[in-house]
Design a protein around this motif. Sequence first.
Motif, PDB file in Angstrom:
ATOM      1  N   ALA A   1      15.663  15.335   1.488  1.00  0.00           N
ATOM      2  CA  ALA A   1      16.177  14.368   2.457  1.00  0.00           C
ATOM      3  C   ALA A   1      15.398  14.440   3.760  1.00  0.00           C
ATOM      4  N   GLU A   2      15.080  15.650   4.213  1.00  0.00           N
ATOM      5  CA  GLU A   2      14.350  15.809   5.480  1.00  0.00           C
ATOM      6  C   GLU A   2      12.933  15.260   5.375  1.00  0.00           C
ATOM      7  N   LEU A   3      12.237  15.529   4.262  1.00  0.00           N
ATOM      8  CA  LEU A   3      10.874  15.020   4.098  1.00  0.00           C
ATOM      9  C   LEU A   3      10.864  13.493   3.974  1.00  0.00           C
ATOM     10  N   ALA A   4      11.892  12.936   3.338  1.00  0.00           N
ATOM     11  CA  ALA A   4      11.972  11.479   3.231  1.00  0.00           C
ATOM     12  C   ALA A   4      12.078  10.838   4.608  1.00  0.00           C
ATOM     13  N   LEU A   5      12.808  11.468   5.505  1.00  0.00           N
ATOM     14  CA  LEU A   5      12.934  10.947   6.870  1.00  0.00           C
ATOM     15  C   LEU A   5      11.688  11.240   7.689  1.00  0.00           C
ATOM     16  N   GLN A   6      11.148  12.409   7.499  1.00  0.00           N
ATOM     17  CA  GLN A   6       9.980  12.828   8.282  1.00  0.00           C
ATOM     18  C   GLN A   6       8.753  11.977   7.986  1.00  0.00           C
ATOM     19  N   HIS A   7       8.599  11.536   6.738  1.00  0.00           N
ATOM     20  CA  HIS A   7       7.429  10.739   6.353  1.00  0.00           C
ATOM     21  C   HIS A   7       7.737   9.249   6.267  1.00  0.00           C
ATOM     22  N   GLY A   8       8.887   8.847   6.759  1.00  0.00           N
ATOM     23  CA  GLY A   8       9.194   7.424   6.808  1.00  0.00           C
ATOM     24  C   GLY A   8       9.234   6.757   5.447  1.00  0.00           C
ATOM     25  N   VAL A   9       9.825   7.427   4.448  1.00  0.00           N
ATOM     26  CA  VAL A   9       9.935   6.819   3.117  1.00  0.00           C
ATOM     27  C   VAL A   9      10.790   5.559   3.230  1.00  0.00           C
TER      28      VAL A   9
ATOM     29  N   ARG B   1      -1.186   3.806  22.560  1.00  0.00           N
ATOM     30  CA  ARG B   1      -0.651   5.168  22.621  1.00  0.00           C
ATOM     31  C   ARG B   1      -0.942   5.905  21.317  1.00  0.00           C
ATOM     32  N   PRO B   2      -1.207   7.228  21.397  1.00  0.00           N
ATOM     33  CA  PRO B   2      -1.446   7.996  20.178  1.00  0.00           C
ATOM     34  C   PRO B   2      -0.204   7.956  19.266  1.00  0.00           C
ATOM     35  N   PHE B   3      -0.450   7.732  18.013  1.00  0.00           N
ATOM     36  CA  PHE B   3       0.660   7.674  17.052  1.00  0.00           C
ATOM     37  C   PHE B   3       0.197   8.245  15.709  1.00  0.00           C
ATOM     38  N   PRO B   4       0.045   9.576  15.625  1.00  0.00           N
ATOM     39  CA  PRO B   4      -0.360  10.195  14.357  1.00  0.00           C
ATOM     40  C   PRO B   4       0.841  10.293  13.411  1.00  0.00           C
ATOM     41  N   PHE B   5       0.822   9.488  12.366  1.00  0.00           N
ATOM     42  CA  PHE B   5       1.973   9.454  11.457  1.00  0.00           C
ATOM     43  C   PHE B   5       1.508   9.072  10.060  1.00  0.00           C
ATOM     44  N   GLN B   6       2.025   9.807   9.057  1.00  0.00           N
ATOM     45  CA  GLN B   6       1.748   9.501   7.657  1.00  0.00           C
ATOM     46  C   GLN B   6       2.985   8.824   7.066  1.00  0.00           C
ATOM     47  N   GLN B   7       2.815   7.611   6.625  1.00  0.00           N
ATOM     48  CA  GLN B   7       3.942   6.794   6.137  1.00  0.00           C
ATOM     49  C   GLN B   7       3.857   6.632   4.628  1.00  0.00           C
ATOM     50  N   ARG B   8       4.897   7.019   3.925  1.00  0.00           N
ATOM     51  CA  ARG B   8       4.992   6.806   2.478  1.00  0.00           C
ATOM     52  C   ARG B   8       5.946   5.641   2.249  1.00  0.00           C
ATOM     53  N   VAL B   9       5.429   4.517   1.781  1.00  0.00           N
ATOM     54  CA  VAL B   9       6.219   3.293   1.697  1.00  0.00           C
ATOM     55  C   VAL B   9       7.325   3.412   0.665  1.00  0.00           C
ATOM     56  N   ALA B  10       6.998   3.847  -0.542  1.00  0.00           N
ATOM     57  CA  ALA B  10       8.001   3.960  -1.603  1.00  0.00           C
ATOM     58  C   ALA B  10       7.664   5.137  -2.499  1.00  0.00           C
TER      59      ALA B  10
ATOM     60  N   THR C   1       0.844  -1.187   0.000  1.00  0.00           N
ATOM     61  CA  THR C   1       0.000   0.000   0.000  1.00  0.00           C
ATOM     62  C   THR C   1       0.887   1.247   0.000  1.00  0.00           C
ATOM     63  N   PRO C   2       0.709   2.177  -0.948  1.00  0.00           N
ATOM     64  CA  PRO C   2       1.644   3.305  -1.077  1.00  0.00           C
ATOM     65  C   PRO C   2       1.691   4.216   0.143  1.00  0.00           C
ATOM     66  N   VAL C   3       0.507   4.502   0.735  1.00  0.00           N
ATOM     67  CA  VAL C   3       0.433   5.449   1.848  1.00  0.00           C
ATOM     68  C   VAL C   3      -0.315   4.800   3.004  1.00  0.00           C
ATOM     69  N   LEU C   4       0.275   4.875   4.193  1.00  0.00           N
ATOM     70  CA  LEU C   4      -0.335   4.315   5.403  1.00  0.00           C
ATOM     71  C   LEU C   4      -0.520   5.432   6.432  1.00  0.00           C
ATOM     72  N   TYR C   5      -1.714   5.472   7.028  1.00  0.00           N
ATOM     73  CA  TYR C   5      -2.019   6.473   8.052  1.00  0.00           C
ATOM     74  C   TYR C   5      -2.144   5.767   9.400  1.00  0.00           C
ATOM     75  N   HIS C   6      -1.331   6.199  10.328  1.00  0.00           N
ATOM     76  CA  HIS C   6      -1.343   5.626  11.673  1.00  0.00           C
ATOM     77  C   HIS C   6      -2.019   6.608  12.632  1.00  0.00           C
ATOM     78  N   SER C   7      -2.770   6.096  13.579  1.00  0.00           N
ATOM     79  CA  SER C   7      -3.404   6.939  14.600  1.00  0.00           C
ATOM     80  C   SER C   7      -3.028   6.505  16.011  1.00  0.00           C
TER      81      SER C   7
END
Length: 527
Positions: A235-243, A173-182, A162-168
Amino acid sequence: MAECPVCDQLPSFAKHLHQYPDLGMAWYDANPLARGLGRLRTDDEVIQHLSLPPMLPPDIRQKPAHERVHHLGIAIKRLFIPTTEAVRLYRAIEQMLYQRYVELTPFLPGFTKEVKKRSAQFMEDWVADLSPQDPVANHLLVRGFPGTGKSRTVQRCLSLFTPVLYHSEFQGRPFPFQQRVAVKLDCPPEGSVRGLCLQFLAELDRLFVRKDGRKTNYFQHYKRLTKNELLVVMAELALQHGVGLLVIDEIQNLLDALVDGRRVILNFLVGLENTIGVPVLVVGTYAADELVLARYHQVRRSEGEGHFEWVPMMCDEEWDKFVKALWSCQVIQKPARFGKEFSQTLYELSGGVMDLALRIFRFAQEDAIAEETESVTLRSLTEAAAHHCPLSRGTLEALKARDWNNPLLQDLSDMLTGEQREELKNSQGTALAVAEADDVTAPQRKHSIDKAKPASKRTASTGRKQKPQALGEATSRRRKSPCKQRQTCTGQLQRLVSEGSANGVSATEALKDHVAKPSTDQKEAQP
């Protein structure tokens, strides 16, 4: 399950995680990003999910001719039959993604500080223009013959995640995170560094959705930054969004970039791997060998799984499986029954290049529909290949015969391996040396022959009366062309070395033999 307001706002390619599957491995189960990828698949499941059947309507043969042609084009374009190498590539991508997320811990305190720390380190290295170290063993390289399905296979492998995963929430524990797999990018024409960065920002904007349901706006926000600033932001956005993986396709486009542009992009990719920790998958033809292999040579020696070479298929069971699936794409009213002779003929016509085989089979059916024969035969396949794909077939035949003097191979570095390019280079060098030697020594041979003739015959052969000439004048004229004398000497040496090499004699021995005995021209010149 109650309706989720977040899920209602997400596009079809994104997923909001409510539950995390148990992967059965402690390293993966402790990380929500790894568990979000889903459970590990068996080989049979991988093959099943990678495969794409043609999906033609049941009444396809009753439809009008113009509609059948359109259905044929869609079916041919959709068809995908995974090979053993495709499964191996998927396994490499899968392992790289899971292991990447084991090292990335955005759910733990201090992740924001870690992002800033790594970004600052990346910027410091970049501003200092340090030559990055050799990349660590977290990259993949896919290279090979054009038309063999490199990019399509990579795309199919990525589609299983799945290209994009949304965590809550994770483990209460609260875990708001937008994950971009590739993130998959095409190397811009002329290797533009700025173009690559802007493409990355646009790709994030295309898939990411904010909590309020609106798209992110990274492209508009950062597009006015300088090249170096954009690289740091990327580079920063790649790390921030968990690419989890960055894919750069058509890497051979770097050949059209300036030397500085090539260095910047290649060093940036290595910096992503080493400092930010984002794995990189590079895809390209053989034309990019001199760029990519020079950077990744040390890793390739120590990591056999990091290098994949896509070549034309062999005429074996996998080829028969591919042609059988292709045979199900028939839209003609008199479909031909699959037979070994069809598989063999299509292989000989395409050289095992899948893209060429698909085109030949499509053109054969289109011709059958246009000519109202409504059938495909061995002869119609051959005629379709000759009529619609003459250049492709001619190139393959010249490559198979290693006919390096064929004009079709003179500017096709993307189709030639390093060994074949070296053969082509040597062939061109030998042909050039022989041509230069012939051009330079031909007048000398004629002069030697004319000199051996009687004076009356030499005068008659020129067609005009020979003028008397003083000895000093003749010597002066000869001294006016030392450049020509050096060219003649060089051409003779090249010719002697080439002839000696053809006879299995070293250059030194060939020159010794020439000195020890008189040449043919000298013999002819003797009275």
